[in-house]
Design an enzyme around this catalytic site. Structure first.
Site, PDB file in Angstrom:
ATOM      1  CG  ASP A  40      -2.155   0.774   1.106  1.00 28.59           C
ATOM      2  OD1 ASP A  40      -2.260   1.558   0.147  1.00 28.59           O
ATOM      3  OD2 ASP A  40      -3.038   0.622   1.961  1.00 28.59           O
ATOM      4  CG  ASP A  82      -9.517   3.341   1.556  1.00 31.71           C
ATOM      5  OD1 ASP A  82      -8.827   3.164   0.543  1.00 31.71           O
ATOM      6  OD2 ASP A  82      -9.066   3.327   2.710  1.00 31.71           O
TER       7      ASP A  82
HETATM    8  C1  9PG Z   1      -4.885   1.041   5.970  1.00 29.60           C
HETATM    9  C2  9PG Z   1      -5.704   1.430   4.763  1.00 29.60           C
HETATM   10  C3  9PG Z   1      -6.368   0.231   4.069  1.00 29.60           C
HETATM   11  C4  9PG Z   1      -7.039   0.700   2.795  1.00 29.60           C
HETATM   12  C5  9PG Z   1      -6.025   1.392   1.922  1.00 29.60           C
HETATM   13  C6  9PG Z   1      -5.402   2.558   2.658  1.00 29.60           C
HETATM   14  O1  9PG Z   1      -5.184   9.342   4.719  1.00 29.60           O
HETATM   15  N1  9PG Z   1      -5.448   8.917   3.570  1.00 29.60           N
HETATM   16  O2  9PG Z   1      -5.556   9.658   2.597  1.00 29.60           O
HETATM   17  C7  9PG Z   1      -5.681   7.527   3.403  1.00 29.60           C
HETATM   18  C8  9PG Z   1      -6.021   7.028   2.156  1.00 29.60           C
HETATM   19  C9  9PG Z   1      -6.253   5.662   2.010  1.00 29.60           C
HETATM   20  C10 9PG Z   1      -6.136   4.831   3.092  1.00 29.60           C
HETATM   21  C11 9PG Z   1      -5.790   5.322   4.329  1.00 29.60           C
HETATM   22  C12 9PG Z   1      -5.568   6.679   4.489  1.00 29.60           C
HETATM   23  O3  9PG Z   1      -6.417   3.501   2.929  1.00 29.60           O
HETATM   24  O4  9PG Z   1      -6.617   1.843   0.736  1.00 29.60           O
HETATM   25  O5  9PG Z   1      -7.594  -0.404   2.098  1.00 29.60           O
HETATM   26  O6  9PG Z   1      -5.404  -0.752   3.770  1.00 29.60           O
HETATM   27  O7  9PG Z   1      -4.814   2.097   3.875  1.00 29.60           O
HETATM   28  O8  9PG Z   1      -4.307   2.142   6.578  1.00 29.60           O
END
Ligand code: 9PG
Length: 757
Positions: free
Chosen positions: A409, A470
């Site tokens: 990720d 997400d």
């Molecule tokens: C775990 C998650 C899950 C999820 C992923 C990812 O802060 N943000 O912009 C942000 C974006 C996506 C995100 C988390 C935070 O999700 O897509 O399935 O694995 O990380 O932390």
């Protein structure tokens, strides 16, 4: 339509688009001085201080391929900035630009993607520094009035002129297609990120493919299938209709293996899960006989981003091993989440190796992203020690935990701008080296799922790709109103708009399916949950559930079962270029015993609407069709024209089956799967002499469902048997028969008919 060679500088298609006054341009620095080379003719070298460039054109069926070759000719290196393999005014598409639809592909997994209407687009991005860092890798102050699409775009002037511009190589440079909304500029640009080109050295830009045609969706599908995009070992499956006996067992990579199913910790626990939570869900999966393969331990088990073997003792008191062992012992695959290109500012990794991160011009560590409040620095994936550490990390996860599914990720961190150990590596190359190190470590038979990932450089290395933002317990985003914010609606938008990539560039991951009842931890109403289920099932990609299964009302599990297993084949978003939120998905299914179509008709409005679905809009061959409304379990009769949904409820997806009318008893549908026969019906035979219709059914797990048959006059039903035993049936309407059964593995469903007098 055949592209014919033309005099530069025009690219044209007979009776189709024309790009006039085209040129190429290279921006670079030599001896500290900014330079620009402009090229207006193919194959003729053009020289500037320290650099020579050649513009290449190649004619291919229906189009052209363009690229640039650069050679450093001075005594000292040149610093390369950008290479425009095509630049000029917007093309002539036979209709004014404000009528166009422009496919705007986002940079990474979570970046908004849709066909923008030039005159009345719904979307203005938030314009914050965080948004730019995550989604706009080429942002610059004159971005206003600019539409930028990463790697590929389709310009569509309704009704029938479309032009695709898409890079068919994507390993080495980030590349975008920019269109100025006043039509003054169309540029296909490769980003060279200030890399150094040493004296005598050469490089080639990515190759731009241009193709014209009447159908913009088909152009996008064709582009995604091009062999350049699927390096050897990951041969793309040519656009497949679901055909009988499609084998999905074993094998390596997505080309041969099954489309993964599974359960993921994230969208119920959000990182707070303990080892016991995982084990209890594992037990629930066994107890309910849910056909879910991978158990994915998502974010939260580690003490810090980067410290992947420092397991949080409050959550996993005995470490990862006992959980891993239990998962494997229960016959499941262990999946592990990482964000491999980040090092939390607070991590042991960063303290031990401050020299492993990308630096800015002042020498400060570059923040890849802020992870739930903690800044994470971007690892320098051109540094040999980082690559060695990545290899060791993933080999250990495979060896010590037996993990065979890896969700990697926040991959865009490796492509953040900055100074790297290898000054000749572009951002795309840096990222790709990191993903290559991981692929080499996990082996070809492990499943690699990209997430938060710039798409192009991952092609050929990942088996699966998250292609949207997400999913969320809420339909509309609650925190921010931007299209990249977590929400079911936003996740579904990208799952649909990037459906043409599925099975071509990788297997699409539309993100998790949530089916739990409405309550404090889920705000989706029944229609919204069914829409999520229907769209995921129709798109045929990865299907992972993320509920807390021990607490779920068992009645809700039937929705999950109706999406399993994935068909592996994507429905087509027929109105991708008509609606920014496409409303019409169509899955054609073809078998030896028949042919049918499953349409998903989505109401994105917050109110009830009337929707008309015309056979002509679906592109169905003229004829008479039975129509079945899946979620409502209602037979809508026969049509040769259109179906009217008088009360199409807010966020409701009407899943409609269209089955050609037959003059003898026939299978209409089953209720075991949203795709209605595409996965669970193994065969269907009719014997006119004995009046016997036999339907073979097969599905993993245990599930109650119904089989519906059409019974035209003069036929009438005598009896129904399931595995030879007589079984009750009803006639819900004249000419219809319906019977229920509990399916566990296989069943043979037979119905006997006679001709009435
Ligand atoms: C775990 C998650 C899950 C999820 C992923 C990812 O802060 N943000 O912009 C942000 C974006 C996506 C995100 C988390 C935070 O999700 O897509 O399935 O694995 O990380 O932390």
């Amino acid at each position: 339509m055949d592209a014919h060679p033309v005099d530069p500088p025009t690219l044209s298609w007979p009776g189709g688009p024309a790009l006039r006054q085209v040129a190429a341009a290279v921006r670079y620095r030599f001896g500290g001085t900014p330079q620009t080379l402009t090229l207006t003719e193919p194959d003729r070298p053009v020289a500037g201080p320290g650099l020579q460039a050649v513009w290449r054109w190649e004619s291919v069926p229906n189009g052209y391929r363009l690229w640039l070759e650069l050679t450093a000719t001075g005594e000292t290196p040149v610093t390369l900035e950008t290479a425009d393999v095509l630049t000029g005014p917007a093309p002539d598409l036979g209709a004014p630009l404000p009528t166009w639809r422009v496919y705007q592909n986002g940079w990474q997994s979570w970046s908004p993607t849709f066909a923008r209407h030039m005159s009345d687009s719904i979307y203005a991005d938030p314009g914050t520094p965080e948004y730019r860092a995550a989604h706009q890798p080429h942002w610059e102050p004159d971005y206003d009035g600019l539409i930028s699409s990463e790697w590929v775009t389709v310009l569509f002037a309704p009704p029938a002129q479309a032009l695709l511009l898409g890079f068919v190589t994507t390993k080495d440079q980030l590349a975008e297609i920019r269109l100025r909304s006043d039509g003054s500029e169309l540029t296909a640009r490769c980003h060279l990120d200030s890399v150094l080109l040493s004296p005598g050295a050469s490089l080639r830009t990515e190759i731009l493919h241009l193709e014209a045609g009447p159908d913009p969706l088909r152009l996008l599908e064709t582009w995604a299938e091009m062999p350049h995009l699927s390096p050897s070992g990951f041969a793309a499956t040519p656009f497949p209709l679901l055909t009988e006996g499609q084998e999905r067992e074993g094998g390596r990579g997505w080309g041969e293996g099954p489309v993964p199913t599974g359960w993921c910790t994230w969208y119920y626990f959000y990182g707070e899960n303990t080892a016991d939570d995982v084990l209890e869900n594992l037990r629930a999966i066994t107890e309910h006989r849910l056909p879910l393969d991978v158990i994915l331990i998502d974010d939260g088990y580690q003490t810090a981003i980067g410290d992947w073997f420092s397991i949080n003792p409050d959550k996993f008191p005995d470490g990862m091993e006992p959980v891993a062992e239990a998962v494997r012992a229960a016959g499941h695959r262990l999946g592990i989440w990482t964000a491999p290109f980040g090092a939390a500012a607070t991590s042991e990794l960063f303290v031990a190796h401050p020299d492993w991160v990308v630096r800015d011009d002042e020498g400060n560590p570059v923040v890849g992203w802020v992870h739930w409040g903690v800044p994470c620095y971007a690892l320098d994936t051109t540094h040999p020690e980082v690559l060695a550490w990545l290899g060791e990390t993933f080999r250990r996860m495979r060896r010590e935990w037996g993990a065979t599914f890896f969700k990697i990720d926040f991959l865009f961190a490796a492509a953040r701008p900055g100074r790297r150990h290898d000054p000749t590596a572009t951002r795309a190359q840096a990222l790709r080296r990191g993903v290559e190190a991981i692929r080499a470590a996990i082996g070809d038979d492990a499943f690699l799922l990209g997430c938060g990932a710039p798409l192009g450089p991952c092609i050929g290395l990942v088996d699966g790709m998250r292609i949207g933002t997400d999913v969320d317990p809420n339909w509309h985003p609650i925190f921010r109103y931007d299209l990249s914010a977590a929400s079911t609606e936003n996740a579904l938008r990208n799952a649909i708009t990037r459906a043409p990539f599925h099975n071509r560039l990788w297997l699409n991951d539309p993100d998790c399916l949530l089916v739990r009842q409405r309550g404090p931890d889920l705000d989706l109403v029944l229609n919204e949950m069914r829409t999520l289920t229907a769209v995921i099932a129709l798109l045929g990609g990865l299907t992972l559930n993320s509920d807390n299964l021990p607490l779920i009302r068992p009645g809700r599990l039937k929705y999950l079962r109706q999406a399993l297993p994935p068909t592996g084949v994507s429905a087509r978003p027929l109105d991708l270029f008509e609606h920014e939120m496409p409303r019409l998905l169509l899955l054609p299914v073809e078998r030896d015993w028949g042919r049918w179509w499953v349409a998903g008709v989505i109401n994105w409005e917050d109110g009830t609407v009337q929707t008309t679905v015309r056979l002509a809009d679906l592109g169905l061959p003229p004829g008479r069709y039975h129509v079945f409304h899946y979620w409502r379990r209602r037979y809508l009769g026969v049509t040769d024209d259109a179906v009217v949904l008088a009360r199409h409820q807010p966020h409701e997806t009407a899943v409609l089956l269209f089955k050609p009318v037959s003059d003898r008893p026939d299978l209409l549908t089953t209720t075991f799967h949203v795709c209605q026969g595409a996965v669970e019906v193994t065969d269907c035979r009719w014997d006119e002499a004995t009046g016997l219709l036999s339907v073979g059914l097969e599905k993993a797990g245990q599930q109650f469902g119904e089989v519906w048959l059409t019974v035209p006059p003069p036929w009438e039903a005598v009896e129904v048997r399931v595995d030879g035993r007589r079984s009750p049936w009803v006639s819900p309407a004249p000419g219809l028969l319906r019977a229920g059964l509990m399916l566990e593995g296989r069943a043979e469903f037979t119905a006997t008919f006679r001709k009435s007098l």
